[in-house]
Design a protein around this motif. Structure first.
Motif, PDB file in Angstrom:
ATOM      1  N   LYS A 272      -2.138 -97.166  38.460  1.00  0.00           N
ATOM      2  CA  LYS A 272      -0.789 -97.427  38.639  1.00  0.00           C
ATOM      3  C   LYS A 272       0.022 -97.359  37.248  1.00  0.00           C
ATOM      4  CE  LYS A 272      -0.572 -99.683  43.070  1.00  0.00           C
ATOM      5  NZ  LYS A 272      -0.256-100.994  43.887  1.00  0.00           N
ATOM      6  N   LEU A 273      -0.412 -98.248  36.378  1.00  0.00           N
ATOM      7  CA  LEU A 273       0.048 -97.975  35.191  1.00  0.00           C
ATOM      8  C   LEU A 273      -0.064 -96.776  34.409  1.00  0.00           C
ATOM      9  CD1 LEU A 273      -1.491-101.716  34.088  1.00  0.00           C
ATOM     10  CD2 LEU A 273       1.038-101.074  34.342  1.00  0.00           C
TER      11      LEU A 273
ATOM     12  N   ASP B  20      -0.142 -93.782  35.761  1.00  0.00           N
ATOM     13  CA  ASP B  20       0.917 -92.789  36.281  1.00  0.00           C
ATOM     14  C   ASP B  20       2.275 -93.167  36.133  1.00  0.00           C
ATOM     15  OD1 ASP B  20      -1.502 -91.553  37.398  1.00  0.00           O
ATOM     16  OD2 ASP B  20      -1.254 -92.518  39.321  1.00  0.00           O
ATOM     17  N   ALA B  21       2.686 -94.118  36.159  1.00  0.00           N
ATOM     18  CA  ALA B  21       4.010 -94.578  35.866  1.00  0.00           C
ATOM     19  C   ALA B  21       4.465 -94.525  34.280  1.00  0.00           C
ATOM     20  CB  ALA B  21       4.413 -96.361  36.115  1.00  0.00           C
ATOM     21  N   ALA B  22       3.254 -95.024  33.328  1.00  0.00           N
ATOM     22  CA  ALA B  22       3.474 -94.675  32.042  1.00  0.00           C
ATOM     23  C   ALA B  22       3.509 -93.552  31.658  1.00  0.00           C
ATOM     24  CB  ALA B  22       2.258 -95.292  31.274  1.00  0.00           C
ATOM     25  N   ARG B  23       2.744 -92.482  32.343  1.00  0.00           N
ATOM     26  CA  ARG B  23       2.817 -90.950  32.102  1.00  0.00           C
ATOM     27  C   ARG B  23       4.193 -90.302  32.022  1.00  0.00           C
ATOM     28  NH1 ARG B  23      -1.750 -86.463  33.344  1.00  0.00           N
ATOM     29  NH2 ARG B  23      -0.576 -84.485  33.129  1.00  0.00           N
ATOM     30  N   LYS B  24       4.684 -90.616  33.253  1.00  0.00           N
ATOM     31  CA  LYS B  24       6.287 -90.245  33.434  1.00  0.00           C
ATOM     32  C   LYS B  24       7.237 -90.944  32.212  1.00  0.00           C
ATOM     33  CE  LYS B  24       5.382 -89.724  38.364  1.00  0.00           C
ATOM     34  NZ  LYS B  24       5.862 -90.146  39.612  1.00  0.00           N
ATOM     35  N   GLU B  25       7.072 -92.241  32.259  1.00  0.00           N
ATOM     36  CA  GLU B  25       8.032 -92.732  31.116  1.00  0.00           C
ATOM     37  C   GLU B  25       7.656 -92.240  29.602  1.00  0.00           C
ATOM     38  OE1 GLU B  25      10.730 -95.977  29.502  1.00  0.00           O
ATOM     39  OE2 GLU B  25       9.981 -94.858  31.622  1.00  0.00           O
ATOM     40  N   PHE B  26       6.714 -91.984  29.336  1.00  0.00           N
ATOM     41  CA  PHE B  26       6.189 -91.650  28.034  1.00  0.00           C
ATOM     42  C   PHE B  26       6.498 -90.176  27.741  1.00  0.00           C
ATOM     43  CE2 PHE B  26       3.064 -94.885  27.440  1.00  0.00           C
ATOM     44  CZ  PHE B  26       3.508 -95.646  26.277  1.00  0.00           C
ATOM     45  N   ALA B  27       6.423 -89.187  28.813  1.00  0.00           N
ATOM     46  CA  ALA B  27       6.771 -88.007  28.850  1.00  0.00           C
ATOM     47  C   ALA B  27       8.293 -87.831  28.637  1.00  0.00           C
ATOM     48  CB  ALA B  27       6.315 -87.060  30.031  1.00  0.00           C
ATOM     49  N   ARG B  28       9.284 -88.766  29.207  1.00  0.00           N
ATOM     50  CA  ARG B  28      10.425 -88.546  29.310  1.00  0.00           C
ATOM     51  C   ARG B  28      11.242 -89.014  28.052  1.00  0.00           C
ATOM     52  NH1 ARG B  28      14.489 -88.046  33.340  1.00  0.00           N
ATOM     53  NH2 ARG B  28      16.468 -88.970  32.870  1.00  0.00           N
ATOM     54  N   HIS B  29      10.779 -90.161  27.611  1.00  0.00           N
ATOM     55  CA  HIS B  29      11.300 -90.886  26.444  1.00  0.00           C
ATOM     56  C   HIS B  29      10.456 -91.146  25.057  1.00  0.00           C
ATOM     57  CE1 HIS B  29      14.485 -92.342  29.049  1.00  0.00           C
ATOM     58  NE2 HIS B  29      13.155 -92.760  29.879  1.00  0.00           N
TER      59      HIS B  29
ATOM     60  N   VAL C 271       8.502-100.936  28.257  1.00  0.00           N
ATOM     61  CA  VAL C 271       7.418-101.451  29.024  1.00  0.00           C
ATOM     62  C   VAL C 271       7.840-102.092  30.275  1.00  0.00           C
ATOM     63  CG1 VAL C 271       5.538-103.710  29.046  1.00  0.00           C
ATOM     64  CG2 VAL C 271       5.856-102.077  27.027  1.00  0.00           C
ATOM     65  N   ASP C 272       9.099-102.559  30.172  1.00  0.00           N
ATOM     66  CA  ASP C 272       9.930-103.212  31.569  1.00  0.00           C
ATOM     67  C   ASP C 272       9.854-102.072  32.536  1.00  0.00           C
ATOM     68  OD1 ASP C 272      10.079-105.727  30.390  1.00  0.00           O
ATOM     69  OD2 ASP C 272      12.203-105.313  29.951  1.00  0.00           O
ATOM     70  N   ARG C 273      10.193-100.918  32.071  1.00  0.00           N
ATOM     71  CA  ARG C 273      10.178 -99.896  33.204  1.00  0.00           C
ATOM     72  C   ARG C 273       9.044 -99.384  33.835  1.00  0.00           C
ATOM     73  NH1 ARG C 273      14.651 -97.401  29.599  1.00  0.00           N
ATOM     74  NH2 ARG C 273      13.134 -96.004  28.737  1.00  0.00           N
ATOM     75  N   ILE C 274       7.976 -99.399  32.946  1.00  0.00           N
ATOM     76  CA  ILE C 274       6.653 -98.931  33.105  1.00  0.00           C
ATOM     77  C   ILE C 274       6.004 -99.982  34.307  1.00  0.00           C
ATOM     78  CG2 ILE C 274       4.345 -98.664  32.617  1.00  0.00           C
ATOM     79  CD1 ILE C 274       5.409 -97.784  29.959  1.00  0.00           C
ATOM     80  N   ALA C 275       6.345-101.105  33.985  1.00  0.00           N
ATOM     81  CA  ALA C 275       5.834-102.183  34.782  1.00  0.00           C
ATOM     82  C   ALA C 275       6.500-102.245  36.074  1.00  0.00           C
ATOM     83  CB  ALA C 275       6.123-103.658  34.214  1.00  0.00           C
ATOM     84  N   ALA C 276       7.991-102.085  36.222  1.00  0.00           N
ATOM     85  CA  ALA C 276       8.842-101.845  37.466  1.00  0.00           C
ATOM     86  C   ALA C 276       8.182-100.714  38.234  1.00  0.00           C
ATOM     87  CB  ALA C 276      10.240-101.832  37.185  1.00  0.00           C
ATOM     88  N   ALA C 277       8.108 -99.555  37.683  1.00  0.00           N
ATOM     89  CA  ALA C 277       7.892 -98.373  38.308  1.00  0.00           C
ATOM     90  C   ALA C 277       6.552 -98.458  39.015  1.00  0.00           C
ATOM     91  CB  ALA C 277       7.905 -96.925  37.424  1.00  0.00           C
ATOM     92  N   SER C 278       5.483 -99.304  38.205  1.00  0.00           N
ATOM     93  CA  SER C 278       4.102 -99.420  38.776  1.00  0.00           C
ATOM     94  C   SER C 278       4.001-100.540  39.774  1.00  0.00           C
ATOM     95  CB  SER C 278       3.142 -99.609  37.463  1.00  0.00           C
ATOM     96  OG  SER C 278       3.374-100.811  36.977  1.00  0.00           O
TER      97      SER C 278
ATOM     98  N   ARG D 110      -0.290-108.033  33.190  1.00  0.00           N
ATOM     99  CA  ARG D 110      -1.572-107.147  33.549  1.00  0.00           C
ATOM    100  C   ARG D 110      -1.419-105.851  32.608  1.00  0.00           C
ATOM    101  NH1 ARG D 110      -5.154-109.506  33.841  1.00  0.00           N
ATOM    102  NH2 ARG D 110      -6.042-107.589  34.699  1.00  0.00           N
ATOM    103  N   LEU D 111      -0.257-105.430  32.414  1.00  0.00           N
ATOM    104  CA  LEU D 111      -0.183-104.161  31.442  1.00  0.00           C
ATOM    105  C   LEU D 111      -0.663-104.364  30.103  1.00  0.00           C
ATOM    106  CD1 LEU D 111       2.736-101.915  30.935  1.00  0.00           C
ATOM    107  CD2 LEU D 111       1.701-102.765  28.979  1.00  0.00           C
TER     108      LEU D 111
END
Length: 209
Positions: free
Chosen positions: A12-13, A15-24, A31-38, A44-45
């Motif tokens: 989950k982390l 997959d969410a981080a891949r989208k976040e890093f690809a965009r930003h 990290v807050d957005r990654i945690a929320a999205a996942s 845990r992250l």
């Protein structure tokens, strides 16, 4: 050894981080957005990846593993001829790896980056296999060939604004994929043919300019 639950959390982390890093990018990702999205808390992250750079390293390694499963580095001449089209199709379906590659280059430049040696060992192994398949044209020539083919296939998705300007969809009868495939095959054939020439008959840089 990871439990099934911890593996799910890690997935989950990633997959969410891949989208976040690809965009930003690395610097702009949060990290807050990654945690929320996942739906995984930040503790845990950090327990899984230590910090944001460690998470990005895991994300891009995971993305490369996915690419390798779907589009292995070519090990035959025919696979090398198809490689540009295969890479182009991969990025057409999912642009995130192309964006991650761009962000990694901007963030680290040519300096050391996490997992550099593991990635270098992967390419040394694959280029060695392709070098044999191409008639032992030389490891350096093979590595340069792979880099060129990747660049031809990937750049339209790294610089999407240039693709939109130079190859807008729906214009003309020849697709960008067809053109890049033809160019990729030409590079492969030229590289193999050049390597087959006797050393003394190969054109110098000045002669070929």
């Amino acid at each position: 050894m990871q439990t099934a639950k911890s593996q799910i959390t890690r997935r989950k982390l990633l997959d969410a981080a891949r989208k976040e890093f690809a965009r930003h990018g690395i610097a702009g990702a949060r990290v807050d957005r990654i945690a929320a999205a996942s739906s995984v808390n930040k503790q845990r992250l950090y327990a899984n990846f230590t910090n944001k750079e460690g998470l990005f390293s895991a994300v891009i390694s995971d993305a490369y593993e996915d690419l390798t499963r779907q589009v292995p580095v070519p090990d035959t001449l025919e696979a090398a001829r198809r490689y540009v089209g295969d890479i182009f199709d991969y990025h057409a379906k999912d642009r995130t790896l192309a964006h991650l590659i761009a962000w990694e280059g901007l963030y680290y430049g040519g300096q050391d980056f996490p997992d550099r040696e593991a990635r270098a060992a992967y390419y040394r192994d694959k280029c060695g296999t392709l070098n044999e398949a191409l008639g032992r044209i030389g490891l350096t020539e093979t590595a340069h060939l792979v880099l060129t083919l990747i660049a031809i296939a990937t750049w339209p998705y790294v610089a999407e604004q240039q693709r939109a300007l130079l190859a807008p969809e729906g214009e003309g009868s020849v697709s960008l994929r067809e053109t890049l495939m033809r160019q990729g095959r030409a590079v492969v054939e030229a590289t193999v043919a050049q390597a087959a020439q006797p050393q003394q008959s190969r054109p110098t840089a000045v002669e070929s300019a």
